[in-house]
Enzyme design. Sequence first.
Site, short mmCIF file in Angstrom:
data_model
loop_
_atom_site.label_atom_id
_atom_site.label_comp_id
_atom_site.label_asym_id
_atom_site.label_seq_id
_atom_site.Cartn_x
_atom_site.Cartn_y
_atom_site.Cartn_z
N CYS A 84 -3.62 11.06 1.64
CA CYS A 84 -2.85 9.81 1.47
C CYS A 84 -1.49 10.05 0.83
CB CYS A 84 -3.64 8.86 0.58
SG CYS A 84 -5.27 8.53 1.23
N LYS A 93 0.84 -1.21 0.00
CA LYS A 93 0.00 0.00 0.00
C LYS A 93 0.87 1.26 0.00
CE LYS A 93 -3.09 3.08 0.73
NZ LYS A 93 -4.30 3.39 0.01
N1 SAJ Z 1 -1.84 15.06 -8.75
C1 SAJ Z 1 -0.98 15.80 -9.56
N2 SAJ Z 1 -0.61 15.28 -10.77
C2 SAJ Z 1 -1.08 14.07 -11.19
C3 SAJ Z 1 -1.94 13.32 -10.37
C4 SAJ Z 1 -2.31 13.85 -9.14
O1 SAJ Z 1 -0.53 16.89 -9.21
O2 SAJ Z 1 -0.71 13.68 -12.30
C5 SAJ Z 1 -2.24 15.61 -7.44
C6 SAJ Z 1 -3.74 15.79 -7.32
O3 SAJ Z 1 -4.14 17.01 -7.85
C7 SAJ Z 1 -3.91 15.70 -5.82
C8 SAJ Z 1 -2.84 14.70 -5.38
O4 SAJ Z 1 -1.93 14.63 -6.45
O5 SAJ Z 1 -3.63 16.94 -5.19
C9 SAJ Z 1 -3.34 13.32 -5.05
O6 SAJ Z 1 -4.40 12.95 -5.92
P1 SAJ Z 1 -4.51 11.49 -6.55
O7 SAJ Z 1 -5.64 11.47 -7.47
O8 SAJ Z 1 -3.20 11.06 -7.11
O9 SAJ Z 1 -4.72 10.52 -5.29
P2 SAJ Z 1 -5.70 10.49 -4.01
O10 SAJ Z 1 -4.93 11.00 -2.83
O11 SAJ Z 1 -7.02 11.09 -4.26
O12 SAJ Z 1 -5.89 8.88 -3.85
C10 SAJ Z 1 -4.74 8.07 -3.75
C11 SAJ Z 1 -4.86 6.90 -4.72
N3 SAJ Z 1 -3.60 6.18 -4.83
C12 SAJ Z 1 -3.00 5.96 -6.02
O13 SAJ Z 1 -3.45 6.36 -7.07
C13 SAJ Z 1 -1.73 5.18 -5.99
C14 SAJ Z 1 -5.97 5.96 -4.28
O14 SAJ Z 1 -6.01 4.81 -5.11
C15 SAJ Z 1 -5.73 5.54 -2.83
O15 SAJ Z 1 -6.77 4.69 -2.37
C16 SAJ Z 1 -5.73 6.80 -1.98
O16 SAJ Z 1 -4.63 7.62 -2.42
C17 SAJ Z 1 -5.56 6.38 -0.53
O17 SAJ Z 1 -6.53 6.51 0.22
O18 SAJ Z 1 -4.49 5.86 -0.17
#
Ligand code: SAJ
Length: 457
Positions: free
Chosen positions: A254, A200
């Site tokens: 997360c 995880k």
């Molecule tokens: N972000 C970027 N660039 C990107 C992708 C995301 O700047 O290319 C930013 C987003 O805007 C945001 C942050 O990253 O601020 C996180 O967003 P996210 O969509 O990557 O992830 P979370 O935090 O909403 O959810 C993540 C997910 N993990 C992965 O994709 C590996 C989700 O599957 C998990 O269940 C969740 O964390 C968790 O609860 O652990």
Amino acid sequence: MKICVLGLGYIGLPTALLLAAHGSDVVGVDVKQGVVDCLNNGELPFKEPGIEDLYLQAKDRFVAKTDPVAADGFLIAVPTPLDPATKVSDLSYIKRAADMIAPHLRKGNLVILESTVPPGTSERVIIPRLEESGIAVGEFLYAHCPERAIPGRTLREMVCNSRVIGGYDRDSTDRAVFIYQTFVRGEIYQTDARTAEFVKLMENTCRDVNIALANEFAKLAEECSINVWEAITLANKHPRVSILSPGPGVGGHCIAIDPWFLTENSTQCRMVSTAREVNDSMPNYMLHIARSLLHDIRDPVISIFGVAYKGNIGDTRGSPALKFIRLAENEGYAIRCHDPFVREFLYPLMDMADAAAGSDCIVVLTDHDRFRAIDPARLRMRTKYVIDARNILDHEQWIRQGFAVRVLGDGSLVRPMPLEEGLPPAGLYPTDPARSIAMPLPSSIPLLSPDGREKYL
Ligand code: SAJ
């Protein structure tokens, strides 16, 4: 089967409702009386696509309480926050959950942990607390099944994503698989509890490091007079390359936290913490961009479009917008916030027109799809600057409406500023590519040089 789910937040509640909708009798437990009352009155404490319908399917087999009861299985889905001062995980919620379960634990019961924890936490922290019941692990079953669902698509992902289940022993894994199979349609992979904890953390760390790389590429592209968005699109045509998107920083509960869980006990790691620093510094970088545009405006006003931590959701936990706002206020900027999805925020929220009226610069921090369709002609700005940290606006349309457009990671575009009244004040000509800015153009000034390439002035 009767299951007690501890923690009725963004993961616990949907999981509890899915279990109930698929035939289990579920007691949802939360220490917040307000959440319990709300659910028992048929109201949901937060929004998530599909959750109202799911609640209707689940409600006959679901009840909320503030304390656990005897059950066949217990599922822990409480937060594991990070102590910001030490960058060490705060396990107080899971300890409390384990302590609440112990008095009700019976031989043959299964305890599942969904919360994200540092490697070894199940063995070192949770199982010993459960054994305070007088029953040894092995007599009760234990498994870690970390959640993988992404806010905004939680229900779909809880059902369709694959899962990793790590049991204390074979029986524990088998029993946990049996429970998840009632509603999970994705593959279920089996391992031990410590590996599941590590997997995880690797998943979220991988995403964080890759976002940091995209952010670093954005800054490098500006220095090299390149548009990073175009460059990423092209690089991603390679079959083994998949670069993520730059942005104003990483928010949520997360990805900005879990990498520290992986490294908190290590003296070896560099890349993980460097990635965290890169991502955490992006609000500073965005403010640096704003400062370079607004330096000679008196009493400057910045309008933030988007305070949610990511697009199309109303969740502001850990949002980079908050750091940007605090830094900007400390530098004397007046701030106005607009977000069509967010209901509550630490700063007042305004509708779009009010947030923009009399402002000097819009800073788009969140990639809400709705922002793509903004009609800039409706915005009554004092100075027409817009900074697009997500590359989601229709830039040509904004330029046509007289806006100077600055895009994070776009070092390619430097255009002259027309000498017309009503346009932004002087002193804005970029002195280096990193400060490039696209300005409204009179048609007589060519955009492209004869060789078809844009040139710096
Ligand atoms: N972000 C970027 N660039 C990107 C992708 C995301 O700047 O290319 C930013 C987003 O805007 C945001 C942050 O990253 O601020 C996180 O967003 P996210 O969509 O990557 O992830 P979370 O935090 O909403 O959810 C993540 C997910 N993990 C992965 O994709 C590996 C989700 O599957 C998990 O269940 C969740 O964390 C968790 O609860 O652990």
